[in-house]
Design a protein around this motif. Structure first.
Motif, PDB file in Angstrom:
ATOM      1  N   ASN A  54       0.818  -1.215   0.000  1.00 19.27           N
ATOM      2  CA  ASN A  54       0.000   0.000   0.000  1.00 19.27           C
ATOM      3  C   ASN A  54       0.851   1.264   0.000  1.00 19.27           C
ATOM      4  O   ASN A  54       0.377   2.331  -0.400  1.00 19.27           O
ATOM      5  CB  ASN A  54      -0.925   0.003   1.217  1.00 19.27           C
ATOM      6  CG  ASN A  54      -1.982  -1.086   1.142  1.00 19.27           C
ATOM      7  OD1 ASN A  54      -2.406  -1.472   0.055  1.00 19.27           O
ATOM      8  ND2 ASN A  54      -2.395  -1.590   2.297  1.00 19.27           N
ATOM      9  N   GLU A  86       6.994   4.261   1.630  1.00 19.57           N
ATOM     10  CA  GLU A  86       5.731   4.997   1.576  1.00 19.57           C
ATOM     11  C   GLU A  86       5.918   6.499   1.420  1.00 19.57           C
ATOM     12  O   GLU A  86       5.096   7.161   0.782  1.00 19.57           O
ATOM     13  CB  GLU A  86       4.930   4.708   2.847  1.00 19.57           C
ATOM     14  CG  GLU A  86       3.542   5.310   2.863  1.00 19.57           C
ATOM     15  CD  GLU A  86       2.749   4.872   4.081  1.00 19.57           C
ATOM     16  OE1 GLU A  86       1.603   5.327   4.240  1.00 19.57           O
ATOM     17  OE2 GLU A  86       3.277   4.066   4.871  1.00 19.57           O
ATOM     18  N   THR A 128      -5.844   8.384  -2.089  1.00 18.96           N
ATOM     19  CA  THR A 128      -5.386   7.160  -1.433  1.00 18.96           C
ATOM     20  C   THR A 128      -6.513   6.344  -0.814  1.00 18.96           C
ATOM     21  O   THR A 128      -6.300   5.174  -0.477  1.00 18.96           O
ATOM     22  CB  THR A 128      -4.363   7.495  -0.330  1.00 18.96           C
ATOM     23  OG1 THR A 128      -4.916   8.478   0.563  1.00 18.96           O
ATOM     24  CG2 THR A 128      -3.080   8.046  -0.932  1.00 18.96           C
ATOM     25  N   ARG A 136       1.064   3.237  -3.364  1.00 17.54           N
ATOM     26  CA  ARG A 136      -0.031   4.144  -3.719  1.00 17.54           C
ATOM     27  C   ARG A 136       0.118   5.476  -2.996  1.00 17.54           C
ATOM     28  O   ARG A 136      -0.096   6.545  -3.582  1.00 17.54           O
ATOM     29  CB  ARG A 136      -1.373   3.506  -3.367  1.00 17.54           C
ATOM     30  CG  ARG A 136      -1.617   2.153  -4.021  1.00 17.54           C
ATOM     31  CD  ARG A 136      -3.001   1.625  -3.661  1.00 17.54           C
ATOM     32  NE  ARG A 136      -3.205   0.271  -4.133  1.00 17.54           N
ATOM     33  CZ  ARG A 136      -2.932  -0.813  -3.428  1.00 17.54           C
ATOM     34  NH1 ARG A 136      -2.454  -0.691  -2.205  1.00 17.54           N
ATOM     35  NH2 ARG A 136      -3.137  -2.016  -3.925  1.00 17.54           N
ATOM     36  N   HIS A 137       0.487   5.400  -1.726  1.00 14.28           N
ATOM     37  CA  HIS A 137       0.646   6.628  -0.952  1.00 14.28           C
ATOM     38  C   HIS A 137       1.794   7.469  -1.495  1.00 14.28           C
ATOM     39  O   HIS A 137       1.700   8.700  -1.582  1.00 14.28           O
ATOM     40  CB  HIS A 137       0.887   6.274   0.515  1.00 14.28           C
ATOM     41  CG  HIS A 137       0.900   7.460   1.427  1.00 14.28           C
ATOM     42  ND1 HIS A 137       2.068   8.110   1.778  1.00 14.28           N
ATOM     43  CD2 HIS A 137      -0.105   8.133   2.047  1.00 14.28           C
ATOM     44  CE1 HIS A 137       1.784   9.119   2.583  1.00 14.28           C
ATOM     45  NE2 HIS A 137       0.480   9.162   2.762  1.00 14.28           N
TER      46      HIS A 137
END
Length: 355
Positions: free
Chosen positions: A91, A306, A147, A94-95
């Motif tokens: 994830n 991230e 997000t 994406r951030h």
């Protein structure tokens, strides 16, 4: 010579004297004279043209899509590859892409928030002296919408977090009325490809009165979410990473769609290259840090995946580790070449992954 003869010779030799009517020029030969003004002629400059109703724009965009079918298919294929990679990745990817996209968007709309300042605001609510809380809040809203959360076509008011005041009575003056007109226009183009529909929705945003002139944050965020409405791993389609040329509101729909596709293709390619480099760095960091004990090293690795830029207080907050453990592992990662310090200062330092 007599004075009378001199007078006659001067009259004949003068270029503006015509001895008889037959030698006088006609009106057609006097090209340097302005044409006579016709009675009732409209000599005023043209005024602004009336805009077409929003629902009638879908036909022009459908024609533009047909002319760019090959280009659209190529861009959609590249986005499909990015969507598959994001679906299989963590994830944090994406951030990270959302932070990069919003930072590029801020350069176009005016505030110009760099990724490190945006990261400090999102993680610790810290701002620089030149940053206003309103500007950072708008950019933070953009990151959150890229997000997580439902898309704009389901509930535009919730997506934008906007409500009508209690004294708004006329439907044309309320946000709900303008949003309904925009959704009706988008429904008329439901048969278009999501990328084309996103471009149309962005350029219809101002015509619907949904945002002030010159402010494209909400329109751009809404558009990139619409473009990725059929994605499984990506919540938005990168656009600003390919330049701000796509947001220029000039030209006919075919011209605007061409610019949109060009910028989106470059943005998707940039995102793919960045993720490939980031994935290689993540594998290298895992091999380098596998001999270290504790939970802080893998947590720091995930933080650098991230966030593009990380400070020690940010790492402490995001990992939940002590300040001493965070600083010790940051120094260790910098010593082995996994990260590098970017400020060159002794205080308020920021690190980034050496991808």
């Amino acid at each position: 010579m007599k004075a009378q003869d001199l007078k006659k010779n001067n009259e004949l030799e003068s270029p503006f004297a015509f001895p008889n009517e037959d030698s006088a020029p006609s009106e057609g030969d006097l090209w340097f004279l302005p044409a006579p003004i016709e009675e009732g002629a409209d000599t005023l400059p043209p005024g602004p043209r009336a805009e077409q109703p929003l629902a009638q724009n879908s036909a022009a965009w459908a024609q533009a899509e047909a002319g760019q079918a090959a280009h659209l298919a190529r861009v959609a294929g590249r986005f499909g590859a990015l969507d598959d990679r994001l679906q299989r990745g963590p994830n944090g990817w994406r951030h990270r892409l959302a932070l990069m996209e919003v930072a590029e968007l801020s350069w176009y709309v005016g505030p110009r928030i760099s990724p490190d300042r945006l990261a400090l605001w999102l993680a610790l609510r810290l701002s620089a002296a030149q940053d206003t809380p309103q500007t950072l809040a708008r950019m933070g809203w953009a990151v959150r919408r890229l997000t997580a959360g439902a898309g704009p076509l389901e509930d535009l008011a919730t997506f934008l977090d906007r409500r009508d005041p209690e004294d708004a009575v006329t439907a044309g003056e309320t946000f709900a009325g303008r949003a309904q007109a925009w959704r009706k226009a988008m429904a008329a183009g439901a048969d278009l490809h999501p990328i084309t529909q996103a471009c149309m929705g962005f350029h219809l945003w101002r015509l619907a009165g949904l945002g002030p002139k010159g402010d494209s944050v909400e329109a751009a965020v809404t558009a990139v979410r619409i473009a990725a409405s059929e994605g499984r791993g990506a919540l938005f389609t990168p656009l600003m990473l390919g330049g701000a040329d796509a947001l220029r509101a000039t030209g006919a729909p075919p011209v605007r769609l061409t610019r949109w596709l060009d910028s989106m293709e470059q943005a998707v390619l940039s995102a793919m290259r960045h993720l490939e480099e980031l994935e290689a760095w993540e594998m290298r960091a895992e091999q380098t840090l596998k001999r270290t004990s504790g939970r802080t090293p893998p947590a720091l690795r995930d933080v650098f995946v991230e966030w593009p830029l990380v400070s020690a207080p940010m790492a402490q907050t995001l990992t939940g580790s002590s300040r001493a453990a965070v600083q010790r592992n940051l120094n260790r990662m910098e010593a082995v070449g996994l990260i590098r310090e970017v400020t060159g200062q002794g205080r308020f330092r920021m690190w980034t992954a050496r991808v």
